[in-house]
Design a protein around this motif. Structure first.
Motif, PDB file in Angstrom:
ATOM      1  N   ALA A 268       0.828  -1.207   0.000  1.00 18.88           N
ATOM      2  CA  ALA A 268       0.000   0.000   0.000  1.00 18.88           C
ATOM      3  C   ALA A 268       0.865   1.260   0.000  1.00 18.88           C
ATOM      4  O   ALA A 268       0.585   2.217  -0.735  1.00 18.88           O
ATOM      5  N   ARG A 269       1.920   1.252   0.809  1.00 20.05           N
ATOM      6  CA  ARG A 269       2.798   2.420   0.860  1.00 20.05           C
ATOM      7  C   ARG A 269       3.554   2.585  -0.458  1.00 20.05           C
ATOM      8  O   ARG A 269       3.769   3.708  -0.935  1.00 20.05           O
ATOM      9  N   LEU A 270       3.976   1.469  -1.049  1.00 18.07           N
ATOM     10  CA  LEU A 270       4.646   1.520  -2.339  1.00 18.07           C
ATOM     11  C   LEU A 270       3.731   2.133  -3.395  1.00 18.07           C
ATOM     12  O   LEU A 270       4.146   3.032  -4.146  1.00 18.07           O
ATOM     13  N   ARG A 271       2.498   1.663  -3.462  1.00 18.49           N
ATOM     14  CA  ARG A 271       1.569   2.193  -4.456  1.00 18.49           C
ATOM     15  C   ARG A 271       1.275   3.666  -4.202  1.00 18.49           C
ATOM     16  O   ARG A 271       1.077   4.449  -5.144  1.00 18.49           O
ATOM     17  N   GLU A 272       1.247   4.054  -2.961  1.00 18.65           N
ATOM     18  CA  GLU A 272       1.032   5.461  -2.612  1.00 18.65           C
ATOM     19  C   GLU A 272       2.188   6.321  -3.115  1.00 18.65           C
ATOM     20  O   GLU A 272       1.983   7.402  -3.674  1.00 18.65           O
ATOM     21  N   ALA A 273       3.427   5.850  -2.923  1.00 20.92           N
ATOM     22  CA  ALA A 273       4.598   6.592  -3.396  1.00 20.92           C
ATOM     23  C   ALA A 273       4.600   6.687  -4.917  1.00 20.92           C
ATOM     24  O   ALA A 273       4.938   7.729  -5.495  1.00 20.92           O
ATOM     25  N   GLU A 274       4.219   5.595  -5.577  1.00 19.44           N
ATOM     26  CA  GLU A 274       4.160   5.611  -7.036  1.00 19.44           C
ATOM     27  C   GLU A 274       3.106   6.590  -7.530  1.00 19.44           C
ATOM     28  O   GLU A 274       3.322   7.316  -8.501  1.00 19.44           O
ATOM     29  N   ALA A 275       1.960   6.628  -6.837  1.00 17.21           N
ATOM     30  CA  ALA A 275       0.886   7.537  -7.238  1.00 17.21           C
ATOM     31  C   ALA A 275       1.292   8.992  -7.032  1.00 17.21           C
ATOM     32  O   ALA A 275       0.967   9.869  -7.847  1.00 17.21           O
ATOM     33  N   THR A 276       2.016   9.275  -5.943  1.00 18.91           N
ATOM     34  CA  THR A 276       2.492  10.641  -5.697  1.00 18.91           C
ATOM     35  C   THR A 276       3.444  11.078  -6.797  1.00 18.91           C
ATOM     36  O   THR A 276       3.362  12.202  -7.304  1.00 18.91           O
ATOM     37  N   ALA A 277       4.364  10.195  -7.177  1.00 18.09           N
ATOM     38  CA  ALA A 277       5.291  10.514  -8.257  1.00 18.09           C
ATOM     39  C   ALA A 277       4.546  10.759  -9.562  1.00 18.09           C
ATOM     40  O   ALA A 277       4.830  11.723 -10.297  1.00 18.09           O
ATOM     41  N   ARG A 278       3.578   9.918  -9.851  1.00 19.41           N
ATOM     42  CA  ARG A 278       2.816  10.045 -11.091  1.00 19.41           C
ATOM     43  C   ARG A 278       2.069  11.374 -11.130  1.00 19.41           C
ATOM     44  O   ARG A 278       2.070  12.085 -12.144  1.00 19.41           O
ATOM     45  N   ALA A 279       1.443  11.726 -10.002  1.00 17.66           N
ATOM     46  CA  ALA A 279       0.696  12.981  -9.932  1.00 17.66           C
ATOM     47  C   ALA A 279       1.610  14.188 -10.061  1.00 17.66           C
ATOM     48  O   ALA A 279       1.181  15.260 -10.506  1.00 17.66           O
ATOM     49  N   SER A 280       2.893  14.014  -9.671  1.00 16.79           N
ATOM     50  CA  SER A 280       3.867  15.107  -9.730  1.00 16.79           C
ATOM     51  C   SER A 280       4.644  15.106 -11.038  1.00 16.79           C
ATOM     52  O   SER A 280       5.634  15.832 -11.163  1.00 16.79           O
ATOM     53  N   ASP A 281       4.229  14.283 -11.998  1.00 21.67           N
ATOM     54  CA  ASP A 281       4.878  14.187 -13.306  1.00 21.67           C
ATOM     55  C   ASP A 281       6.329  13.752 -13.167  1.00 21.67           C
ATOM     56  O   ASP A 281       7.215  14.235 -13.888  1.00 21.67           O
ATOM     57  N   VAL A 282       6.579  12.835 -12.236  1.00 22.94           N
ATOM     58  CA  VAL A 282       7.912  12.280 -12.026  1.00 22.94           C
ATOM     59  C   VAL A 282       7.921  10.845 -12.554  1.00 22.94           C
ATOM     60  O   VAL A 282       7.055  10.043 -12.199  1.00 22.94           O
ATOM     61  N   VAL A 283       8.886  10.537 -13.394  1.00 22.53           N
ATOM     62  CA  VAL A 283       9.001   9.196 -13.971  1.00 22.53           C
ATOM     63  C   VAL A 283       9.964   8.378 -13.117  1.00 22.53           C
ATOM     64  O   VAL A 283      11.078   8.813 -12.835  1.00 22.53           O
ATOM     65  N   ARG A 284       9.528   7.202 -12.693  1.00 19.84           N
ATOM     66  CA  ARG A 284      10.349   6.293 -11.895  1.00 19.84           C
ATOM     67  C   ARG A 284      10.898   5.197 -12.811  1.00 19.84           C
ATOM     68  O   ARG A 284      10.138   4.434 -13.409  1.00 19.84           O
ATOM     69  N   VAL A 285      12.213   5.149 -12.914  1.00 19.19           N
ATOM     70  CA  VAL A 285      12.893   4.156 -13.751  1.00 19.19           C
ATOM     71  C   VAL A 285      13.576   3.171 -12.810  1.00 19.19           C
ATOM     72  O   VAL A 285      14.463   3.548 -12.046  1.00 19.19           O
ATOM     73  N   VAL A 286      13.168   1.914 -12.855  1.00 21.10           N
ATOM     74  CA  VAL A 286      13.583   0.925 -11.868  1.00 21.10           C
ATOM     75  C   VAL A 286      14.216  -0.284 -12.549  1.00 21.10           C
ATOM     76  O   VAL A 286      13.737  -0.749 -13.590  1.00 21.10           O
ATOM     77  N   SER A 287      15.292  -0.772 -11.949  1.00 22.16           N
ATOM     78  CA  SER A 287      15.861  -2.070 -12.337  1.00 22.16           C
ATOM     79  C   SER A 287      16.091  -2.881 -11.067  1.00 22.16           C
ATOM     80  O   SER A 287      16.404  -2.323 -10.012  1.00 22.16           O
ATOM     81  N   ALA A 288      15.914  -4.182 -11.184  1.00 15.47           N
ATOM     82  CA  ALA A 288      16.119  -5.084 -10.056  1.00 15.47           C
ATOM     83  C   ALA A 288      16.816  -6.338 -10.559  1.00 15.47           C
ATOM     84  O   ALA A 288      16.837  -6.622 -11.768  1.00 15.47           O
TER      85      ALA A 288
END
Length: 383
Positions: A268-288
């Motif tokens: 839930a917290r992860l999805r919240e952080a992703e939604a905040t970034a999306r709303a702020s027009d921030v692109v998250r580029v992830v590798s694992a």
């Protein structure tokens, strides 16, 4: 001029969209000037649009700010206060934004006035532990690991380096930081300012940059594992493990003895952080890096579309998988991933505690070079 400044405060703005737009644009302009002076990378400054969006959508903190105006109405400085509302509920983070002024004494007085005003806001929120960062101009080299200051085995600094190294400071002229990794010079302007205000130095951090156009190698995973990458939200099959890796990061990252409570993450917290970034027009580029169906490591870049500067955020490897080169591999993989999905990206920026020599070695191997140093300062207010 210092005696005639007036303050515009975000909490006093009318319920008028034009007033809020003007306030945040002026705040962003002050931040741009301050960041250009401190680190030489104006793109590191928070834009008006991003700050407004994050203040609206980030449920983990409450924020406010104030802008200082001189007698002519010119914005000469500002402060921002962030108050956590989940963990660390006795703390606040303060950022003082003061673009350079001609007179040093006047600049010091303005900084002191801004800091005092910000601390009044902290007290109003009922917080008693205050943190802030200040950029150093002088770095005391002797107590630090050579790896922290050197690159490619020598003492040559990049042309854009925003610090000087003092190898042999006079006896009694330095202050040890709480982390016991390094000291700060009492002749440094930021150190004089913060100690005068009662703050104690907790931790020195190295600010490093990676030029994406320079050779950095590919992103091949070690034998028996594979790289998985995505943009924006984590795929459903990886979300729970990614959230767990965030918690691992919080539990293991060096804090220098600062009074921080680690954050606990779930999906839930992860999805919240992703939604905040999306709303702020921030692109998250992830590798694992995955071994079978288990994530062993991940790293995250964040970029505002069109900006050449990218923020290196979390990087973590599970403790039982460390020592296998996964951190270097995942950083190189994400740099390659970033080049593929964002041709505008030119530079990646990251911060590391100087005692975290393992991660600094990883960053050096991945191509990062030191650009500046800052200090985490802590102040305990009387109840």
């Amino acid at each position: 001029m210092i005696h005639s400044i007036s303050m515009i405060r975000s909490i006093d703005l009318p319920a008028d969209e034009a007033a809020h737009v003007d306030f945040h644009e002026r705040l962003a302009a002050v931040g741009l000037a301050a960041m250009s002076d401190r680190l030489g990378i104006p793109e590191l400054a928070t834009t008006a649009e991003r700050r407004r969006s994050e203040w609206t959508h980030d449920a983990t903190r409450v924020c406010e700010a104030a802008i200082a105006l001189d007698a002519t109405g010119r914005a000469v400085g500002a402060w921002v206060v962030e108050v956590p509302v989940r963990e660390n509920t006795d703390t606040a983070y303060v950022q003082v934004l003061d673009p350079p002024l001609v007179a040093v004494a006047e600049a010091d007085a303005l900084h002191a006035a801004l800091l005092a005003d910000a601390l009044a806001a902290v007290r109003r929120h009922g917080r008693h532990v205050v943190f802030t960062h200040e950029v150093l101009t002088e770095v005391v080299g002797d107590p630090l690991s050579p790896l922290v200051l050197r690159q490619d085995g020598d003492r040559t600094l990049d042309e854009g380096a925003h610090f000087t190294v003092v190898d042999h400071p006079p006896a009694g002229s330095t202050i040890p930081v709480r982390s016991r990794s390094g000291t700060v010079s009492q002749s440094d302007r930021s150190v004089r300012r913060m100690t005068a205000a009662g703050f104690a130095p907790v931790q020195i951090e190295r600010f490093s940059v990676l030029a994406l156009m320079s050779p950095g190698g590919g992103g091949a995973a070690p034998p028996g594992s594979r790289v998985v990458s995505w943009v924006d939200g984590a795929p459903k099959e990886w979300a729970a493990q990614l959230a767990d890796l965030y918690s691992v990061f919080e539990a293991t990252v060096p804090t220098g003895g600062a009074s921080f409570e680690p954050e606990t993450w779930d999906v839930a917290r992860l999805r919240e952080a992703e939604a905040t970034a999306r709303a702020s027009d921030v692109v998250r580029v992830v590798s694992a890096i995955a071994e079978g169906r288990r994530l062993l490591a991940f790293t995250l870049f964040e970029q505002t579309p069109g900006s050449p500067v990218v923020f290196q955020e979390h990087t973590v490897v599970r403790p039982e998988a460390r020592g296998r080169g996964l951190a270097v591999a995942v950083k190189r993989a994400n740099a390659a991933h970033l080049r593929a999905v964002s041709p505008d990206a030119e530079t990646v920026c990251t911060w590391n505690a100087v005692e975290n020599t393992a991660m600094i070695a990883v960053n050096t191997a991945a191509g990062f070079r030191p650009r500046a140093f800052s200090v985490l300062w802590e102040l305990r207010l009387e109840a």
